[in-house]
Motif scaffolding. Sequence first.
Motif, PDB file in Angstrom:
ATOM      1  N   GLU A  20      65.030  84.654 -61.935  1.00 43.41           N
ATOM      2  CA  GLU A  20      65.014  86.100 -62.164  1.00 43.41           C
ATOM      3  C   GLU A  20      64.900  86.874 -60.842  1.00 43.41           C
ATOM      4  O   GLU A  20      65.542  87.911 -60.657  1.00 43.41           O
ATOM      5  N   ASP A  21      64.094  86.344 -59.919  1.00 42.89           N
ATOM      6  CA  ASP A  21      63.858  87.006 -58.634  1.00 42.89           C
ATOM      7  C   ASP A  21      64.965  86.743 -57.607  1.00 42.89           C
ATOM      8  O   ASP A  21      64.944  87.319 -56.524  1.00 42.89           O
ATOM      9  N   GLY A  22      65.882  85.820 -57.941  1.00 46.45           N
ATOM     10  CA  GLY A  22      66.952  85.491 -57.002  1.00 46.45           C
ATOM     11  C   GLY A  22      66.566  84.445 -55.973  1.00 46.45           C
ATOM     12  O   GLY A  22      67.277  84.251 -54.981  1.00 46.45           O
ATOM     13  N   ASP A  23      65.432  83.779 -56.179  1.00 51.60           N
ATOM     14  CA  ASP A  23      64.956  82.753 -55.244  1.00 51.60           C
ATOM     15  C   ASP A  23      65.222  81.335 -55.728  1.00 51.60           C
ATOM     16  O   ASP A  23      64.815  80.378 -55.068  1.00 51.60           O
ATOM     17  N   TYR A  24      65.874  81.196 -56.875  1.00 57.31           N
ATOM     18  CA  TYR A  24      66.104  79.863 -57.440  1.00 57.31           C
ATOM     19  C   TYR A  24      66.994  79.056 -56.502  1.00 57.31           C
ATOM     20  O   TYR A  24      67.978  79.559 -55.960  1.00 57.31           O
ATOM     21  N   GLY A  25      66.640  77.807 -56.298  1.00 52.85           N
ATOM     22  CA  GLY A  25      67.422  76.919 -55.445  1.00 52.85           C
ATOM     23  C   GLY A  25      66.965  76.904 -54.008  1.00 52.85           C
ATOM     24  O   GLY A  25      67.482  76.145 -53.204  1.00 52.85           O
ATOM     25  N   CYS A  26      65.966  77.728 -53.683  1.00 49.97           N
ATOM     26  CA  CYS A  26      65.384  77.741 -52.340  1.00 49.97           C
ATOM     27  C   CYS A  26      64.019  77.072 -52.404  1.00 49.97           C
ATOM     28  O   CYS A  26      63.220  77.356 -53.296  1.00 49.97           O
ATOM     29  N   CYS A  27      63.762  76.212 -51.455  1.00 46.58           N
ATOM     30  CA  CYS A  27      62.483  75.504 -51.387  1.00 46.58           C
ATOM     31  C   CYS A  27      61.354  76.509 -51.179  1.00 46.58           C
ATOM     32  O   CYS A  27      61.427  77.361 -50.290  1.00 46.58           O
ATOM     33  N   VAL A  28      60.306  76.421 -51.998  1.00 44.93           N
ATOM     34  CA  VAL A  28      59.174  77.336 -51.866  1.00 44.93           C
ATOM     35  C   VAL A  28      58.322  77.016 -50.641  1.00 44.93           C
ATOM     36  O   VAL A  28      57.528  77.845 -50.207  1.00 44.93           O
ATOM     37  N   GLU A  29      58.516  75.834 -50.080  1.00 41.09           N
ATOM     38  CA  GLU A  29      57.734  75.412 -48.920  1.00 41.09           C
ATOM     39  C   GLU A  29      58.405  75.829 -47.608  1.00 41.09           C
ATOM     40  O   GLU A  29      57.797  76.494 -46.786  1.00 41.09           O
ATOM     41  N   CYS A  30      59.675  75.440 -47.427  1.00 43.58           N
ATOM     42  CA  CYS A  30      60.347  75.675 -46.139  1.00 43.58           C
ATOM     43  C   CYS A  30      61.458  76.726 -46.209  1.00 43.58           C
ATOM     44  O   CYS A  30      61.928  77.195 -45.186  1.00 43.58           O
ATOM     45  N   GLY A  31      61.885  77.078 -47.419  1.00 41.62           N
ATOM     46  CA  GLY A  31      62.926  78.091 -47.574  1.00 41.62           C
ATOM     47  C   GLY A  31      64.347  77.560 -47.538  1.00 41.62           C
ATOM     48  O   GLY A  31      65.295  78.306 -47.781  1.00 41.62           O
ATOM     49  N   ASP A  32      64.514  76.280 -47.227  1.00 45.10           N
ATOM     50  CA  ASP A  32      65.859  75.682 -47.220  1.00 45.10           C
ATOM     51  C   ASP A  32      66.400  75.570 -48.639  1.00 45.10           C
ATOM     52  O   ASP A  32      65.638  75.614 -49.609  1.00 45.10           O
ATOM     53  N   ASP A  33      67.701  75.380 -48.750  1.00 44.13           N
ATOM     54  CA  ASP A  33      68.314  75.177 -50.060  1.00 44.13           C
ATOM     55  C   ASP A  33      67.904  73.825 -50.632  1.00 44.13           C
ATOM     56  O   ASP A  33      67.807  72.830 -49.903  1.00 44.13           O
TER      57      ASP A  33
END
Length: 110
Positions: free
Chosen positions: A77-90
């Motif tokens: 919903e926030d548009g952050d799906y598929g990004c690592c919550v730890e490092c931000g990489d895909d």
Amino acid sequence: MALTDKLIRDKLHALRRELEDISNLSATSREPVALDQQSVGRLSRMDALQGQAMAQASERQRRTEIQRIDAALKRLEDGDYGCCVECGDDIADKRLEIDPAAAMCISCAR
């Protein structure tokens, strides 16, 4: 091939429904065990207590998985799906296909 947002959302909702259905079906096995030793022998009661403990542990795992699914839906919903919550990489598409609720890339998950 990356999944579309709709397919991901549908898959996550289906997984959530499945876990909730299992939880509802197993509700009676998590209920307190009767203390009446006249109707249930000591060993039978111990078996019932062990079964209850296992059912409660399974329920905790289901609740944890539902929380992971809810968090994935929120990231979607926030548009952050598929990004690592730890490092931000895909997060690799294959990883998300296998576990659509994955929050970390394989490197951070280790």
